[in-house]
Design a protein around this motif. Structure first.
Motif, short mmCIF file in Angstrom:
data_model
loop_
_atom_site.label_atom_id
_atom_site.label_comp_id
_atom_site.label_asym_id
_atom_site.label_seq_id
_atom_site.Cartn_x
_atom_site.Cartn_y
_atom_site.Cartn_z
N PHE A 1 -17.61 7.94 19.71
CA PHE A 1 -16.95 7.01 20.68
C PHE A 1 -15.81 6.20 20.27
CE2 PHE A 1 -16.81 3.13 23.04
CZ PHE A 1 -16.72 3.73 24.21
N GLY A 2 -14.67 6.47 21.00
CA GLY A 2 -13.56 5.40 20.80
C GLY A 2 -12.38 6.40 20.36
N THR A 3 -12.30 7.55 19.43
CA THR A 3 -11.35 8.09 18.90
C THR A 3 -10.46 8.77 20.25
OG1 THR A 3 -12.88 9.15 17.32
CG2 THR A 3 -10.55 10.31 17.74
N TYR A 4 -10.81 9.41 21.16
CA TYR A 4 -9.76 9.79 22.22
C TYR A 4 -9.72 8.92 23.37
CZ TYR A 4 -9.94 14.55 20.29
OH TYR A 4 -9.72 15.61 19.54
N THR A 5 -10.56 7.69 23.38
CA THR A 5 -10.21 6.65 24.32
C THR A 5 -9.21 5.71 23.78
OG1 THR A 5 -12.69 6.36 24.72
CG2 THR A 5 -11.19 4.59 25.28
N LEU A 6 -9.03 5.64 22.43
CA LEU A 6 -7.80 4.80 21.84
C LEU A 6 -6.64 5.72 21.83
CD1 LEU A 6 -6.86 2.30 20.29
CD2 LEU A 6 -7.74 3.53 18.12
N ALA A 7 -6.91 6.98 21.63
CA ALA A 7 -5.74 8.02 21.47
C ALA A 7 -5.03 7.99 22.94
CB ALA A 7 -6.15 9.41 21.20
N PHE A 8 -5.84 8.07 24.14
CA PHE A 8 -5.31 8.36 25.34
C PHE A 8 -4.53 6.89 25.65
CE2 PHE A 8 -7.98 11.96 26.20
CZ PHE A 8 -7.09 12.78 26.80
N VAL A 9 -5.36 5.76 25.40
CA VAL A 9 -4.90 4.53 25.93
C VAL A 9 -3.44 4.18 25.15
CG1 VAL A 9 -5.14 2.12 25.71
CG2 VAL A 9 -6.99 3.53 26.57
N SER A 10 -3.41 4.51 23.62
CA SER A 10 -2.33 4.28 23.14
C SER A 10 -1.24 5.19 23.64
CB SER A 10 -2.73 4.35 21.36
OG SER A 10 -3.16 5.55 21.10
N SER A 11 -1.43 6.54 23.70
CA SER A 11 -0.50 7.26 24.10
C SER A 11 0.12 7.01 25.42
CB SER A 11 -0.70 8.69 24.13
OG SER A 11 0.15 9.68 24.42
N VAL A 12 -0.72 6.75 26.54
CA VAL A 12 -0.06 6.14 27.70
C VAL A 12 0.55 4.95 27.68
CG1 VAL A 12 -0.99 5.47 29.95
CG2 VAL A 12 -1.70 7.56 28.96
N ALA A 13 0.11 3.88 26.98
CA ALA A 13 0.82 2.77 26.78
C ALA A 13 2.49 3.18 26.05
CB ALA A 13 0.08 2.13 25.81
N VAL A 14 2.36 3.83 25.11
CA VAL A 14 3.73 4.25 24.48
C VAL A 14 4.48 4.73 25.58
CG1 VAL A 14 4.91 5.57 22.86
CG2 VAL A 14 3.14 4.20 22.16
#
Length: 175
Positions: free
Chosen positions: A84-97
């Motif tokens: 839990f958390g790997t892809y959640t963080l990846a999606f959130v950070s990518s979309v934020a950028v």
């Protein structure tokens, strides 16, 4: 904007997002021999592409976009990795950028593809670092950039370029 138009986007967008979550896995499963032929490792990330289209075409203002980003990250984690958390963080950070870049870049195709390229690289780097921390990944950064990031970027940017105008037309219809 009429209520039925707002509802139409709020219904169609998450359905397509959920569908692409399973298409990503199906492509990897069905074409794994091609996508993982030594030494290459190519990841189809159509889900991230769909999130990119929402940012590029300003659809995130018409729906609870961040909720969809977090939910698709959680579903990705639960369905594909179990960590839990790997892809959640990846999606959130990518979309934020991508959202920060969208403020600076214009609506043209090449600007959008550059925004997607940067978002995709952030997505891949976050998953690499998370894999390195958890011990799942043991490949060096140079090999990762050369044999995973480069072919993944080529495939997904080509898919994003081909789908750019059809998705733009779809979003115009749904609004």
């Amino acid at each position: 904007m009429a209520f039925w138009q707002l509802t139409r986007l709020r219904v169609v967008y998450p359905i397509v997002l959920l569908f692409l979550l399973f298409v990503d896995g199906s492509l990897m499963s069905g074409m794994g021999g091609i996508f993982t032929a030594f030494p290459w490792h190519i990841l189809p990330v159509l889900t991230l592409g769909w999130l990119f289209y929402a940012v590029q075409f300003d659809a995130e203002t018409d729906m609870p976009f961040w909720l969809y980003v977090i939910l698709i990250g959680v579903l990705f984690d639960m369905y594909y990795t179990g960590i839990f958390g790997t892809y959640t963080l990846a999606f959130v950070s990518s979309v934020a950028v991508m959202m920060q870049l969208h403020k600076v870049l214009d609506e043209r195709l090449l600007s959008g593809l550059f925004m997607f390229l940067v978002g995709l690289i952030v997505y891949l780097l976050v998953t690499y670092v998370a894999g390195f921390i958890t011990g799942v990944s043991s490949v060096g950064l140079t090999a990762f950039m050369l044999f995973e990031v480069m072919p993944t970027v080529i495939l997904n940017v080509m898919i994003a370029a081909v789908g750019y105008y059809p998705v733009w037309s779809l979003f115009q219809f749904l609004r």
